[in-house]
Design a protein around this motif. Structure first.
Motif, PDB file in Angstrom:
ATOM      1  N   LEU A   1      -2.380  -4.876  12.534  1.00  0.00           N
ATOM      2  CA  LEU A   1      -0.678  -5.380  12.385  1.00  0.00           C
ATOM      3  C   LEU A   1       0.606  -5.733  12.697  1.00  0.00           C
ATOM      4  CD1 LEU A   1       0.562  -4.441   9.226  1.00  0.00           C
ATOM      5  CD2 LEU A   1       0.461  -2.164   9.442  1.00  0.00           C
ATOM      6  N   GLN A   2       0.404  -5.107  14.438  1.00  0.00           N
ATOM      7  CA  GLN A   2       1.175  -5.424  15.070  1.00  0.00           C
ATOM      8  C   GLN A   2       1.443  -7.066  15.663  1.00  0.00           C
ATOM      9  OE1 GLN A   2      -1.930  -4.368  15.851  1.00  0.00           O
ATOM     10  NE2 GLN A   2      -1.752  -4.982  17.487  1.00  0.00           N
ATOM     11  N   GLU A   3       0.632  -7.256  15.391  1.00  0.00           N
ATOM     12  CA  GLU A   3       1.113  -9.131  15.105  1.00  0.00           C
ATOM     13  C   GLU A   3       1.473  -9.884  14.807  1.00  0.00           C
ATOM     14  OE1 GLU A   3      -3.067 -10.455  16.089  1.00  0.00           O
ATOM     15  OE2 GLU A   3      -4.163  -8.565  17.351  1.00  0.00           O
TER      16      GLU A   3
ATOM     17  N   PRO B   1       0.740 -10.074  -4.458  1.00  0.00           N
ATOM     18  CA  PRO B   1       0.216 -11.411  -3.094  1.00  0.00           C
ATOM     19  C   PRO B   1      -0.071 -10.929  -1.655  1.00  0.00           C
ATOM     20  CG  PRO B   1       2.264 -11.357  -5.058  1.00  0.00           C
ATOM     21  CD  PRO B   1       2.126  -9.799  -4.719  1.00  0.00           C
ATOM     22  N   PHE B   2      -0.027 -11.631  -0.888  1.00  0.00           N
ATOM     23  CA  PHE B   2      -0.855 -10.830   0.208  1.00  0.00           C
ATOM     24  C   PHE B   2       0.588 -11.379   0.298  1.00  0.00           C
ATOM     25  CE2 PHE B   2      -1.109 -12.019   4.846  1.00  0.00           C
ATOM     26  CZ  PHE B   2      -1.956 -11.253   5.137  1.00  0.00           C
ATOM     27  N   SER B   3       1.614 -11.471   0.877  1.00  0.00           N
ATOM     28  CA  SER B   3       3.082 -11.335   1.424  1.00  0.00           C
ATOM     29  C   SER B   3       3.877  -9.752   0.939  1.00  0.00           C
ATOM     30  CB  SER B   3       3.307 -12.241   1.044  1.00  0.00           C
ATOM     31  OG  SER B   3       4.085 -12.552  -0.193  1.00  0.00           O
ATOM     32  N   GLU B   4       3.173  -9.211   0.400  1.00  0.00           N
ATOM     33  CA  GLU B   4       4.054  -7.853   0.031  1.00  0.00           C
ATOM     34  C   GLU B   4       2.985  -7.185   0.432  1.00  0.00           C
ATOM     35  OE1 GLU B   4       4.747  -5.324  -4.382  1.00  0.00           O
ATOM     36  OE2 GLU B   4       4.156  -7.825  -4.715  1.00  0.00           O
ATOM     37  N   TYR B   5       1.997  -7.633   0.462  1.00  0.00           N
ATOM     38  CA  TYR B   5       0.710  -6.511   0.462  1.00  0.00           C
ATOM     39  C   TYR B   5       1.100  -6.188   2.468  1.00  0.00           C
ATOM     40  CZ  TYR B   5      -3.610  -4.989   2.351  1.00  0.00           C
ATOM     41  OH  TYR B   5      -4.333  -3.960   3.405  1.00  0.00           O
ATOM     42  N   LEU B   6       0.885  -7.291   3.064  1.00  0.00           N
ATOM     43  CA  LEU B   6       1.871  -6.823   4.217  1.00  0.00           C
ATOM     44  C   LEU B   6       2.724  -6.298   4.688  1.00  0.00           C
ATOM     45  CD1 LEU B   6       0.793  -7.696   7.326  1.00  0.00           C
ATOM     46  CD2 LEU B   6       1.791 -10.268   7.407  1.00  0.00           C
ATOM     47  N   SER B   7       3.933  -6.538   3.581  1.00  0.00           N
ATOM     48  CA  SER B   7       5.135  -5.853   4.039  1.00  0.00           C
ATOM     49  C   SER B   7       4.935  -4.480   3.742  1.00  0.00           C
ATOM     50  CB  SER B   7       5.966  -6.652   3.174  1.00  0.00           C
ATOM     51  OG  SER B   7       6.460  -8.057   3.252  1.00  0.00           O
ATOM     52  N   ARG B   8       4.141  -3.860   2.596  1.00  0.00           N
ATOM     53  CA  ARG B   8       4.020  -3.017   1.829  1.00  0.00           C
ATOM     54  C   ARG B   8       3.431  -2.187   2.980  1.00  0.00           C
ATOM     55  NH1 ARG B   8       5.721  -1.431  -2.769  1.00  0.00           N
ATOM     56  NH2 ARG B   8       5.780  -2.447  -3.903  1.00  0.00           N
ATOM     57  N   LEU B   9       2.025  -2.468   3.713  1.00  0.00           N
ATOM     58  CA  LEU B   9       1.515  -1.989   4.645  1.00  0.00           C
ATOM     59  C   LEU B   9       2.064  -1.540   6.035  1.00  0.00           C
ATOM     60  CD1 LEU B   9      -1.042  -0.761   5.083  1.00  0.00           C
ATOM     61  CD2 LEU B   9      -2.118  -2.813   6.707  1.00  0.00           C
ATOM     62  N   ARG B  10       2.748  -2.848   6.546  1.00  0.00           N
ATOM     63  CA  ARG B  10       3.530  -2.245   7.335  1.00  0.00           C
ATOM     64  C   ARG B  10       5.037  -1.278   7.250  1.00  0.00           C
ATOM     65  NH1 ARG B  10       4.657  -8.997   9.319  1.00  0.00           N
ATOM     66  NH2 ARG B  10       2.778  -8.503  11.324  1.00  0.00           N
TER      67      ARG B  10
ATOM     68  N   LEU C   1       0.042  -0.059  -2.453  1.00  0.00           N
ATOM     69  CA  LEU C   1      -1.176   0.410  -1.547  1.00  0.00           C
ATOM     70  C   LEU C   1      -2.176   1.069  -2.350  1.00  0.00           C
ATOM     71  CD1 LEU C   1       0.785   0.400   1.479  1.00  0.00           C
ATOM     72  CD2 LEU C   1      -0.582  -1.380   0.403  1.00  0.00           C
ATOM     73  N   PHE C   2      -2.060   2.174  -2.510  1.00  0.00           N
ATOM     74  CA  PHE C   2      -3.258   3.621  -2.972  1.00  0.00           C
ATOM     75  C   PHE C   2      -4.867   2.830  -4.186  1.00  0.00           C
ATOM     76  CE2 PHE C   2      -4.299   7.109  -6.008  1.00  0.00           C
ATOM     77  CZ  PHE C   2      -4.758   7.911  -4.764  1.00  0.00           C
ATOM     78  N   GLN C   3      -3.482   1.628  -5.368  1.00  0.00           N
ATOM     79  CA  GLN C   3      -4.865   1.076  -6.167  1.00  0.00           C
ATOM     80  C   GLN C   3      -5.221   0.549  -5.767  1.00  0.00           C
ATOM     81  OE1 GLN C   3      -1.294  -0.655  -8.689  1.00  0.00           O
ATOM     82  NE2 GLN C   3      -0.389   2.042  -9.698  1.00  0.00           N
ATOM     83  N   ILE C   4      -5.073  -0.470  -4.480  1.00  0.00           N
ATOM     84  CA  ILE C   4      -6.179  -1.355  -3.682  1.00  0.00           C
ATOM     85  C   ILE C   4      -7.737  -0.261  -3.504  1.00  0.00           C
ATOM     86  CG2 ILE C   4      -6.217  -3.646  -1.524  1.00  0.00           C
ATOM     87  CD1 ILE C   4      -3.179  -3.625  -1.799  1.00  0.00           C
ATOM     88  N   ASP C   5      -8.306  -0.251  -4.051  1.00  0.00           N
ATOM     89  CA  ASP C   5      -9.714   0.022  -3.164  1.00  0.00           C
ATOM     90  C   ASP C   5     -11.144  -1.117  -2.737  1.00  0.00           C
ATOM     91  OD1 ASP C   5     -11.596   1.466  -2.828  1.00  0.00           O
ATOM     92  OD2 ASP C   5     -11.798   2.168  -5.241  1.00  0.00           O
ATOM     93  N   PRO C   6     -10.444  -1.474  -0.895  1.00  0.00           N
ATOM     94  CA  PRO C   6     -11.882  -2.017  -0.327  1.00  0.00           C
ATOM     95  C   PRO C   6     -12.976  -2.011  -0.944  1.00  0.00           C
ATOM     96  CG  PRO C   6     -10.298  -1.519   0.837  1.00  0.00           C
ATOM     97  CD  PRO C   6     -10.205  -0.292   0.088  1.00  0.00           C
ATOM     98  N   ASP C   7     -13.066  -0.922  -1.268  1.00  0.00           N
ATOM     99  CA  ASP C   7     -15.179  -0.482  -1.466  1.00  0.00           C
ATOM    100  C   ASP C   7     -14.943  -0.788  -3.053  1.00  0.00           C
ATOM    101  OD1 ASP C   7     -15.074   0.139   1.076  1.00  0.00           O
ATOM    102  OD2 ASP C   7     -14.623   2.444   0.460  1.00  0.00           O
ATOM    103  N   GLY C   8     -13.998  -1.083  -3.611  1.00  0.00           N
ATOM    104  CA  GLY C   8     -14.046  -1.451  -5.361  1.00  0.00           C
ATOM    105  C   GLY C   8     -15.080  -2.456  -5.744  1.00  0.00           C
ATOM    106  N   SER C   9     -15.822  -2.166  -6.999  1.00  0.00           N
ATOM    107  CA  SER C   9     -16.354  -3.908  -7.457  1.00  0.00           C
ATOM    108  C   SER C   9     -15.458  -5.069  -7.560  1.00  0.00           C
ATOM    109  CB  SER C   9     -17.456  -3.046  -9.078  1.00  0.00           C
ATOM    110  OG  SER C   9     -16.256  -2.947  -9.568  1.00  0.00           O
TER     111      SER C   9
END
Length: 267
Positions: free
Chosen positions: A169-171, A200-209, A144-152
Motif C-alpha cells: 500500500l505504501q508504494e 472500481p479498482f481506483s476507488e478501492y485503492l483510495s478507500r483502503l489507503r 470496504l467492509f462489504q468486500i469479502d476476499p474469501d466469498g464465493s
C-alpha cells in the motif's frame, strides 16, 4: 479512556451489602475505577439516565424500581453498562429474567469476596472489548467492509490483487502494474475487479489507503505528512484532498475530533 475514569455503580437497598461491595471494590481497584452507590432503584435509574456507568451491580429485588426494571430501562441507552445482578437463593427466577435481558453474570448472597472480584474483572474485560469493537466499527469504511476476499463470488485473480495491494500500500501502485502482477490485461482486470469487488479498482485503492490512514491518525503520533507517505501518497496536499473527499473533513480535524470525543466520554 483511562481506567480511572470508568465508573462502577452498586445498587442495593441493604446498607450492609451495598457498603461491603463498595469497600471490597475500592481496595481492589486502588483508584483505577470510580466506585459509587445508590440505595434504591429510583435513584439509580435517574443516575443511569444522566451519567456514564460502565459496570452496574444491582440487587434484583428492590421496592418501586427493581434490578429487572433497571436492566429494562438500559435498552433505551446507546451505550449500556455491563450488568451483574445479586440475589438470594429464593429469587433465582429473577436472576433468570435478568440473564435473558442481557445481564453478564450473577452473584448469590451471602457474597464471596473472591467470587465478587473474579466476576467483576471478567465483566470489565467484556466492557473493554465492547468499546474496542465499537471504535473499530466507527473506523471501518462500509464499502470496504462489504468486500469479502474469501466469498464465493471472488475469483482467485481479484483475491490475489487485493492481497498484493494490502501488502504494498505504501508504494506508488497503478492498476496496470497490479494487473501485470497477476498476469491479466489491464482493461479486463478493471472490469473483473469492479464486477467482483463492487467498486472500481481506483476507488478501492483510495478507500483502503484512507482506511489505513484513519487507523494511524488515531493510534499513532505520526505527522499528517508521514501518514500520507506511509499509505502511498507522494504529497501532503494530495493526501489531504483524497481524505476530505471520502471523509468530509481534513486528516488533522478527523484526529482532533476523535480526541475531543474521547474526552467527552471520560467526563
Amino acid at each position: 479512556m483511562s481506567l480511572g475514569s470508568k465508573k462502577i455503580l452498586i445498587v442495593d437497598d441493604e446498607p450492609r451489602t451495598r457498603q461491603g461491595i463498595k469497600q471490597t471494590l475500592e481496595v481492589w481497584a486502588g483508584g483505577r475505577y470510580v466506585v459509587e452507590t445508590a440505595d434504591n432503584g429510583v435513584e439509580a435509574r435517574e443516575r443511569l439516565l444522566h451519567e456514564q456507568v460502565h459496570l452496574l451491580i444491582t440487587d434484583v429485588r428492590m421496592p418501586e424500581v427493581s434490578g429487572i426494571d433497571l436492566i429494562r430501562s438500559l435498552k433505551e441507552r446507546p451505550r449500556q453498562p455491563v450488568v451483574i445482578v445479586i440475589s438470594g437463593y429464593a429469587e433465582f427466577d429473577y436472576v433468570q429474567q435478568a440473564m435473558r435481558l442481557g445481564a453478564f453474570n450473577y452473584l448469590l448472597k451471602p457474597l464471596d469476596k473472591a467470587e465478587l472480584l473474579q466476576v467483576v474483572e471478567a465483566a470489565l474485560k467484556q466492557e473493554e472489548e465492547v468499546q474496542r469493537r465499537e471504535k473499530l466499527e466507527k473506523l471501518v469504511d462500509p464499502k470496504l467492509f462489504q468486500i469479502d476476499p474469501d466469498g464465493s463470488g471472488m475469483g482467485e485473480p481479484v483475491r490475489e490483487a487485493i492481497t498484493y495491494v494490502e501488502q504494498h500500500l505504501q508504494e506508488q501502485l497503478t492498476m496496470a502494474e497490479v494487473a501485470a502482477r497477476i498476469h491479466l490485461n489491464a482493461s479486463y482486470f478493471s472490469v473483473l475487479f469492479k464486477e467482483q469487488a463492487g467498486v472500481p479498482f481506483s476507488e478501492y485503492l483510495s478507500r483502503l489507503r484512507i482506511q489505513r490512514a484513519k487507523e494511524m491518525l488515531l493510534q499513532s503520533r505520526l505527522s499528517i505528512g508521514e501518514i500520507g507517505e506511509r499509505v502511498g501518497y507522494k504529497t501532503d496536499k494530495y493526501f489531504i484532498k483524497v481524505f476530505k473527499s471520502l471523509e468530509g473533513i481534513s486528516p488533522s480535524r478527523y484526529r482532533n475530533q476523535h480526541i475531543e470525543d474521547n474526552q467527552t466520554e471520560i467526563q
